[in-house]
Design a protein around this motif. Sequence first.
Motif, PDB file in Angstrom:
ATOM      1  N   GLY A 169       0.797  -1.223   0.000  1.00 17.49           N
ATOM      2  CA  GLY A 169       0.000   0.000   0.000  1.00 17.49           C
ATOM      3  C   GLY A 169       0.826   1.268   0.000  1.00 17.49           C
ATOM      4  N   ASP A 170       1.983   1.234   0.680  1.00 17.73           N
ATOM      5  CA  ASP A 170       2.819   2.429   0.753  1.00 17.73           C
ATOM      6  C   ASP A 170       3.422   2.801  -0.593  1.00 17.73           C
ATOM      7  N   VAL A 171       3.545   1.816  -1.481  1.00 19.65           N
ATOM      8  CA  VAL A 171       4.134   2.074  -2.792  1.00 19.65           C
ATOM      9  C   VAL A 171       3.196   2.892  -3.667  1.00 19.65           C
ATOM     10  N   VAL A 172       1.913   2.554  -3.640  1.00 18.46           N
ATOM     11  CA  VAL A 172       0.949   3.232  -4.512  1.00 18.46           C
ATOM     12  C   VAL A 172       0.335   4.465  -3.864  1.00 18.46           C
ATOM     13  N   LYS A 173       0.513   4.623  -2.550  1.00 21.81           N
ATOM     14  CA  LYS A 173      -0.131   5.727  -1.839  1.00 21.81           C
ATOM     15  C   LYS A 173       0.180   7.099  -2.430  1.00 21.81           C
ATOM     16  N   PRO A 174       1.452   7.437  -2.716  1.00 19.79           N
ATOM     17  CA  PRO A 174       1.720   8.776  -3.262  1.00 19.79           C
ATOM     18  C   PRO A 174       1.095   9.018  -4.627  1.00 19.79           C
TER      19      PRO A 174
ATOM     20  N   ALA B 247      -2.533   9.687  -4.030  1.00 17.89           N
ATOM     21  CA  ALA B 247      -2.633  11.029  -3.457  1.00 17.89           C
ATOM     22  C   ALA B 247      -2.496  12.104  -4.527  1.00 17.89           C
ATOM     23  N   THR B 248      -1.612  11.878  -5.489  1.00 19.21           N
ATOM     24  CA  THR B 248      -1.440  12.840  -6.585  1.00 19.21           C
ATOM     25  C   THR B 248      -2.713  12.960  -7.410  1.00 19.21           C
ATOM     26  N   PHE B 249      -3.313  11.809  -7.735  1.00 20.28           N
ATOM     27  CA  PHE B 249      -4.559  11.802  -8.503  1.00 20.28           C
ATOM     28  C   PHE B 249      -5.670  12.534  -7.747  1.00 20.28           C
ATOM     29  N   LEU B 250      -5.792  12.244  -6.448  1.00 19.10           N
ATOM     30  CA  LEU B 250      -6.842  12.875  -5.646  1.00 19.10           C
ATOM     31  C   LEU B 250      -6.572  14.368  -5.449  1.00 19.10           C
ATOM     32  N   LEU B 251      -5.308  14.739  -5.354  1.00 18.71           N
ATOM     33  CA  LEU B 251      -4.970  16.157  -5.236  1.00 18.71           C
ATOM     34  C   LEU B 251      -5.423  16.927  -6.469  1.00 18.71           C
ATOM     35  N   LEU B 252      -5.189  16.360  -7.645  1.00 21.22           N
ATOM     36  CA  LEU B 252      -5.635  16.989  -8.886  1.00 21.22           C
ATOM     37  C   LEU B 252      -7.157  17.094  -8.933  1.00 21.22           C
ATOM     38  N   LEU B 253      -7.841  16.030  -8.477  1.00 19.31           N
ATOM     39  CA  LEU B 253      -9.304  16.082  -8.409  1.00 19.31           C
ATOM     40  C   LEU B 253      -9.759  17.160  -7.428  1.00 19.31           C
TER      41      LEU B 253
ATOM     42  N   THR C  51      -5.515  17.209   2.664  1.00 17.47           N
ATOM     43  CA  THR C  51      -5.225  15.854   3.127  1.00 17.47           C
ATOM     44  C   THR C  51      -4.269  15.125   2.188  1.00 17.47           C
ATOM     45  N   ASN C  52      -4.445  15.303   0.899  1.00 18.96           N
ATOM     46  CA  ASN C  52      -3.575  14.599  -0.043  1.00 18.96           C
ATOM     47  C   ASN C  52      -2.214  15.273  -0.188  1.00 18.96           C
ATOM     48  N   ALA C  53      -2.164  16.582   0.013  1.00 22.82           N
ATOM     49  CA  ALA C  53      -0.865  17.258   0.047  1.00 22.82           C
ATOM     50  C   ALA C  53      -0.047  16.742   1.224  1.00 22.82           C
ATOM     51  N   ARG C  54      -0.715  16.505   2.339  1.00 22.47           N
ATOM     52  CA  ARG C  54      -0.032  15.963   3.516  1.00 22.47           C
ATOM     53  C   ARG C  54       0.586  14.600   3.200  1.00 22.47           C
TER      54      ARG C  54
ATOM     55  N   TRP D 119       7.099  11.729   0.012  1.00 19.57           N
ATOM     56  CA  TRP D 119       8.185  12.176  -0.855  1.00 19.57           C
ATOM     57  C   TRP D 119       9.296  12.888  -0.092  1.00 19.57           C
ATOM     58  N   ASN D 120       9.306  12.723   1.237  1.00 22.07           N
ATOM     59  CA  ASN D 120      10.397  13.241   2.068  1.00 22.07           C
ATOM     60  C   ASN D 120      10.701  14.713   1.803  1.00 22.07           C
ATOM     61  N   THR D 121       9.685  15.524   1.851  1.00 20.59           N
ATOM     62  CA  THR D 121       9.844  16.969   1.642  1.00 20.59           C
ATOM     63  C   THR D 121      10.677  17.573   2.777  1.00 20.59           C
ATOM     64  N   PRO D 122      11.628  18.447   2.471  1.00 18.03           N
ATOM     65  CA  PRO D 122      12.429  19.093   3.525  1.00 18.03           C
ATOM     66  C   PRO D 122      11.550  19.733   4.593  1.00 18.03           C
ATOM     67  N   ALA D 123      11.872  19.482   5.838  1.00 23.27           N
ATOM     68  CA  ALA D 123      11.047  19.945   6.955  1.00 23.27           C
ATOM     69  C   ALA D 123      10.841  21.458   6.953  1.00 23.27           C
TER      70      ALA D 123
END
Length: 289
Positions: free
Chosen positions: A96-101, A104-110, A245-248, A254-258
């Motif tokens: 699940g962790d592999v496909v999660k991002p 999330a990208t698809f839902l963010l666009l929606l 929620t999906n940006a989170r 994607w390990n965004t810099p803190a």
Amino acid sequence: MRKLIIFAFIGFLAQLIDGSLGMAYGVTSTSLLLTFGIAPAVASASVHMAEVVTTAASGAAHIKFGNVDKQAVYRLIIPGSIGAFVGACFLSNLPGDVVKPFIATFLLLLGIYVFLRFLLNFQPGKQTNSLGLTRKQSIPLGLIAGFADATGGGGWGPIATPVLLSKKGVEARKVIGTVDTSEFAIAVSASLGFFIALGWEELNWTWVFALMIGGVIAAPIAAWLVKVLPSYLLGVLVGGFIILTNARTMLIEWNTPAGLIPYIYASIFIIWFAGIFYVVWKNKLKKGK
């Protein structure tokens, strides 16, 4: 005792958000359980067991307030139940962790689409009471959303709500009420799958009942809010929440810099609140003419 009160409050808050925006009960509750070190499968099973009761209460309240397209509910529950059952049975073997991002990208666009559509092109006169959901549309949507819900501890609302809201002419409260009402069948199917895969003894029933109590109290309040809030405002609220929620999820995966994360969140909140004020102001101008 203190922990149970906290869980009941989280259940109340999660259901208030879920019942009024069409998503987040599973995501919020599962995230809380995971912070206490509970295994993902057990956390998801506990949340779905609580949702059997909270979604029943939420669905009954939404039906009472006229927020439901019953035909769409009937078309969603069968594929959604199948997807949830399969997802629950195979949770431990799924990456699940592999496909999660990517999800999330698809839902963010929606979410961006939903936000902009209600922000810029909202026209109350063109709305319909029916969601116009065909069988060809409901089968893949139900299967994917149900599967994601069971494997991720929450996914029915985050997937089904933005997809349905992206259809032109739909009424936001009908989408939210329909998604919440159909979620009862998904919760039952996922719980059945978890019982077969894990057994009853794995669940912490005290925590489950605490989540149930908080959710049941919040369900009628949320359904009433959906009834009284205008669709243009609901659309912008839901769209912004989907983006947040999906940006989170994307920032975490994607390990965004803190150092950048606070600025990204601040930007989202500023745009979201500005959008809310804009649609309220625009609607007042229309009424004043």
